[in-house]
Design a protein around this motif. Sequence first.
Motif, mmCIF file in Angstrom:
data_model
loop_
_atom_site.group_PDB
_atom_site.id
_atom_site.type_symbol
_atom_site.label_atom_id
_atom_site.label_comp_id
_atom_site.label_asym_id
_atom_site.label_seq_id
_atom_site.Cartn_x
_atom_site.Cartn_y
_atom_site.Cartn_z
ATOM 1 N N PRO A 42 0.845 -1.212 0.000
ATOM 2 C CA PRO A 42 0.000 0.000 0.000
ATOM 3 C C PRO A 42 0.875 1.255 0.000
ATOM 4 O O PRO A 42 2.012 1.217 0.478
ATOM 5 C CB PRO A 42 -0.773 -0.097 1.326
ATOM 6 C CG PRO A 42 -0.473 -1.421 1.914
ATOM 7 C CD PRO A 42 0.721 -1.995 1.241
ATOM 8 N N LEU A 43 0.320 2.348 -0.526
ATOM 9 C CA LEU A 43 1.087 3.587 -0.620
ATOM 10 C C LEU A 43 0.840 4.478 0.601
ATOM 11 O O LEU A 43 -0.308 4.717 0.984
ATOM 12 C CB LEU A 43 0.703 4.391 -1.870
ATOM 13 C CG LEU A 43 0.695 3.683 -3.225
ATOM 14 C CD1 LEU A 43 0.507 4.706 -4.352
ATOM 15 C CD2 LEU A 43 1.968 2.889 -3.456
ATOM 16 N N ASN A 44 1.931 4.970 1.159
ATOM 17 C CA ASN A 44 1.875 6.012 2.188
ATOM 18 C C ASN A 44 2.242 7.305 1.456
ATOM 19 O O ASN A 44 3.401 7.596 1.222
ATOM 20 C CB ASN A 44 2.901 5.673 3.278
ATOM 21 C CG ASN A 44 3.079 6.804 4.277
ATOM 22 O OD1 ASN A 44 2.127 7.504 4.624
ATOM 23 N ND2 ASN A 44 4.309 7.011 4.742
ATOM 24 N N LEU A 45 1.201 8.068 1.044
ATOM 25 C CA LEU A 45 1.426 9.234 0.177
ATOM 26 C C LEU A 45 1.831 10.460 0.980
ATOM 27 O O LEU A 45 1.155 10.816 1.952
ATOM 28 C CB LEU A 45 0.141 9.599 -0.567
ATOM 29 C CG LEU A 45 -0.392 8.656 -1.633
ATOM 30 C CD1 LEU A 45 -1.684 9.242 -2.208
ATOM 31 C CD2 LEU A 45 0.650 8.446 -2.721
ATOM 32 N N ALA A 46 2.886 11.136 0.546
ATOM 33 C CA ALA A 46 3.333 12.366 1.215
ATOM 34 C C ALA A 46 3.722 13.362 0.126
ATOM 35 O O ALA A 46 4.714 13.148 -0.579
ATOM 36 C CB ALA A 46 4.514 12.064 2.128
ATOM 37 N N GLU A 47 2.915 14.416 -0.027
ATOM 38 C CA GLU A 47 3.126 15.362 -1.135
ATOM 39 C C GLU A 47 3.801 16.649 -0.652
ATOM 40 O O GLU A 47 3.321 17.300 0.279
ATOM 41 C CB GLU A 47 1.785 15.710 -1.808
ATOM 42 C CG GLU A 47 1.989 16.664 -2.985
ATOM 43 C CD GLU A 47 0.729 16.989 -3.767
ATOM 44 O OE1 GLU A 47 -0.366 16.504 -3.387
ATOM 45 O OE2 GLU A 47 0.844 17.743 -4.751
ATOM 46 N N MET A 48 4.882 17.020 -1.324
ATOM 47 C CA MET A 48 5.556 18.298 -1.020
ATOM 48 C C MET A 48 4.914 19.398 -1.882
ATOM 49 O O MET A 48 4.684 19.185 -3.064
ATOM 50 C CB MET A 48 7.038 18.257 -1.419
ATOM 51 C CG MET A 48 7.770 17.040 -1.013
ATOM 52 S SD MET A 48 9.415 17.013 -1.814
ATOM 53 C CE MET A 48 9.653 15.235 -1.900
ATOM 54 N N GLY A 49 4.659 20.560 -1.299
ATOM 55 C CA GLY A 49 4.075 21.664 -2.073
ATOM 56 C C GLY A 49 2.686 21.303 -2.573
ATOM 57 O O GLY A 49 2.361 21.450 -3.752
ATOM 58 N N ALA A 50 1.834 20.822 -1.651
ATOM 59 C CA ALA A 50 0.549 20.221 -2.040
ATOM 60 C C ALA A 50 -0.535 21.256 -2.342
ATOM 61 O O ALA A 50 -1.615 20.884 -2.813
ATOM 62 C CB ALA A 50 0.071 19.278 -0.939
ATOM 63 N N SER A 103 -5.170 -2.303 -11.024
ATOM 64 C CA SER A 103 -6.596 -1.971 -10.997
ATOM 65 C C SER A 103 -6.974 -1.342 -9.663
ATOM 66 O O SER A 103 -7.816 -0.460 -9.590
ATOM 67 C CB SER A 103 -7.443 -3.202 -11.279
ATOM 68 O OG SER A 103 -7.103 -4.192 -10.351
ATOM 69 N N ASP A 104 -6.296 -1.778 -8.614
ATOM 70 C CA ASP A 104 -6.626 -1.276 -7.286
ATOM 71 C C ASP A 104 -5.337 -0.805 -6.625
ATOM 72 O O ASP A 104 -4.479 -1.639 -6.348
ATOM 73 C CB ASP A 104 -7.222 -2.455 -6.501
ATOM 74 C CG ASP A 104 -8.239 -1.980 -5.510
ATOM 75 O OD1 ASP A 104 -8.505 -0.772 -5.503
ATOM 76 O OD2 ASP A 104 -8.741 -2.830 -4.751
ATOM 77 N N ILE A 105 -5.203 0.481 -6.404
ATOM 78 C CA ILE A 105 -4.007 0.971 -5.707
ATOM 79 C C ILE A 105 -4.437 1.319 -4.293
ATOM 80 O O ILE A 105 -5.244 2.235 -4.090
ATOM 81 C CB ILE A 105 -3.408 2.206 -6.420
ATOM 82 C CG1 ILE A 105 -3.057 1.861 -7.879
ATOM 83 C CG2 ILE A 105 -2.183 2.718 -5.673
ATOM 84 C CD1 ILE A 105 -2.496 3.029 -8.688
ATOM 85 N N GLU A 106 -3.909 0.578 -3.328
ATOM 86 C CA GLU A 106 -4.347 0.809 -1.947
ATOM 87 C C GLU A 106 -3.578 2.002 -1.358
ATOM 88 O O GLU A 106 -2.347 2.045 -1.405
ATOM 89 C CB GLU A 106 -4.081 -0.439 -1.098
ATOM 90 C CG GLU A 106 -4.711 -0.341 0.271
ATOM 91 C CD GLU A 106 -4.384 -1.540 1.178
ATOM 92 O OE1 GLU A 106 -4.518 -1.369 2.396
ATOM 93 O OE2 GLU A 106 -3.988 -2.600 0.666
ATOM 94 N N ILE A 107 -4.326 2.948 -0.808
ATOM 95 C CA ILE A 107 -3.693 4.116 -0.177
ATOM 96 C C ILE A 107 -3.813 3.924 1.341
ATOM 97 O O ILE A 107 -4.921 3.931 1.888
ATOM 98 C CB ILE A 107 -4.395 5.436 -0.575
ATOM 99 C CG1 ILE A 107 -4.572 5.542 -2.102
ATOM 100 C CG2 ILE A 107 -3.626 6.632 -0.018
ATOM 101 C CD1 ILE A 107 -3.304 5.589 -2.909
ATOM 102 N N ALA A 108 -2.666 3.777 1.987
ATOM 103 C CA ALA A 108 -2.695 3.540 3.441
ATOM 104 C C ALA A 108 -2.862 4.868 4.186
ATOM 105 O O ALA A 108 -3.542 4.937 5.218
ATOM 106 C CB ALA A 108 -1.397 2.863 3.881
ATOM 107 N N GLY A 117 5.664 -1.952 6.256
ATOM 108 C CA GLY A 117 4.624 -2.636 5.476
ATOM 109 C C GLY A 117 3.942 -1.724 4.461
ATOM 110 O O GLY A 117 2.892 -2.078 3.922
ATOM 111 N N GLN A 118 4.501 -0.540 4.223
ATOM 112 C CA GLN A 118 3.952 0.384 3.216
ATOM 113 C C GLN A 118 5.129 0.976 2.434
ATOM 114 O O GLN A 118 6.232 1.045 2.976
ATOM 115 C CB GLN A 118 3.200 1.546 3.896
ATOM 116 C CG GLN A 118 2.026 1.080 4.739
ATOM 117 C CD GLN A 118 1.438 2.205 5.589
ATOM 118 O OE1 GLN A 118 1.738 3.381 5.402
ATOM 119 N NE2 GLN A 118 0.605 1.824 6.534
ATOM 120 N N VAL A 119 4.862 1.395 1.206
ATOM 121 C CA VAL A 119 5.904 2.138 0.495
ATOM 122 C C VAL A 119 5.602 3.625 0.669
ATOM 123 O O VAL A 119 4.489 4.078 0.384
ATOM 124 C CB VAL A 119 6.029 1.719 -1.001
ATOM 125 C CG1 VAL A 119 4.704 1.745 -1.739
ATOM 126 C CG2 VAL A 119 7.035 2.613 -1.735
#
Length: 365
Positions: free
Chosen positions: A144-152, A199-204, A273-275
């Motif tokens: 699952p993705l651990n999303l962190a956006e700079m300059g969001a 098809s399914d991108i899991e966002i943690a 357990g997450q990227v």
Amino acid sequence: MKNDKIATALEAQIHACDVLGSPLTKAVLEICLNDFLTDGIVATLTRGWAGDPLDDNVPLRLAGFIHFSALGGDAGLRPHFASCGGTFQAQGKDALARAVLDCFTRHEADARRFFRRTPQTNETGRTGVLLVGFSEIARRTGLPLNLAEMGASAGLNLLFDKFHYQIETANGSLSWGPRDSALTISSQWRGASPPPLQSDIEIAARVGCDLFPVDIGDAEARRALEAWVWGDMSERRARLLAALSIADNAPPKLVRADAAGWVAAQIMNRPRGQVTVLYHSLVWPYLDVSQRMAIESSFAQAGETVTPDTPVAWLKMDHDHVRSFSHLSYRLWTGENGPEGEHVFIGPCHPHGADLELRDVFAES
Ligand SMILES: C[S@@+](CC[C@H](N)C(=O)[O-])C[C@H]1O[C@@H](n2cnc3c(N)ncnc32)[C@H](O)[C@@H]1O
């Protein structure tokens, strides 16, 4: 004393509006230029601007205030703005000029206050390009993705998985994401065959930082965000309004922070357990050398400490510097590919995400 650099900055922005296809903003700025040259209210408002008017986007701040006022209900301005249900016509320019100058004159203090805002958009069209990167990182790590956006900005692109996508590719059309989404993102992927999208991108988890995070729950901040999209750019406005309606139901978490320090903290505190996907779009040119070096050294440290259950990705849809082209690329540290990780250049793209020229980089990875 009048600052002649203001006239030069206005002329440059008028030319840019011509090239970018905004006759309305061009007309507003021509009105500002004429008024400035005859020492009118625009000269009063811009006199003594401390910095460089072009670098500081003074023309965009002038046009932004006029659009902000139209969206706020200014009866003289509204008939000229598509965003307010009106139409701009060249023969209506005299009436527009009266409305613009009247607005600056009656609301001088508000205009000065508005000029302190940094021109700041949040372009969801860019997710039509970022999607390739998110999907590839999910496919390659299986996590699952651990999303962190700079300059969001307002954090709208953190919600990319809630948008529907219609993509034209060399192999025909493809679609991705919920069909009933309020927002459909269109893009063209040319060049090589695209990779199969997950098809399914899991966002943690999802979080963003910005020096000036836009709080979409604040009516003025929201109206300013709308105002920075030029008043005759109906497609961009429709995208923004649709994304805001999605964000109203699931507001993204934003923090006020300089990306330079924030990235280090995200890397240090990343979950197992997450990227952890640190990403940015159209932010890099705004960072100075020391901020860029701080971010690069945080990623270098990540390369030393990464393990297979704490991988890190750095995804960019950005320019390396102001005059270079936008491109999509990522670097992935899996814990098994060395401290440098692996760099993948996916291809050049339009800065708003309208197209992406895919390089043939998917088969071997
Ligand atoms: C052109 S906007 C792009 C916004 C968003 N990434 C997008 O694609 O729509 C650039 C954003 O970067 C932010 N920014 C500039 N320097 C920053 C820094 N040092 N740290 C965090 N955010 C920064 C600005 O406030 C602005 O919101």
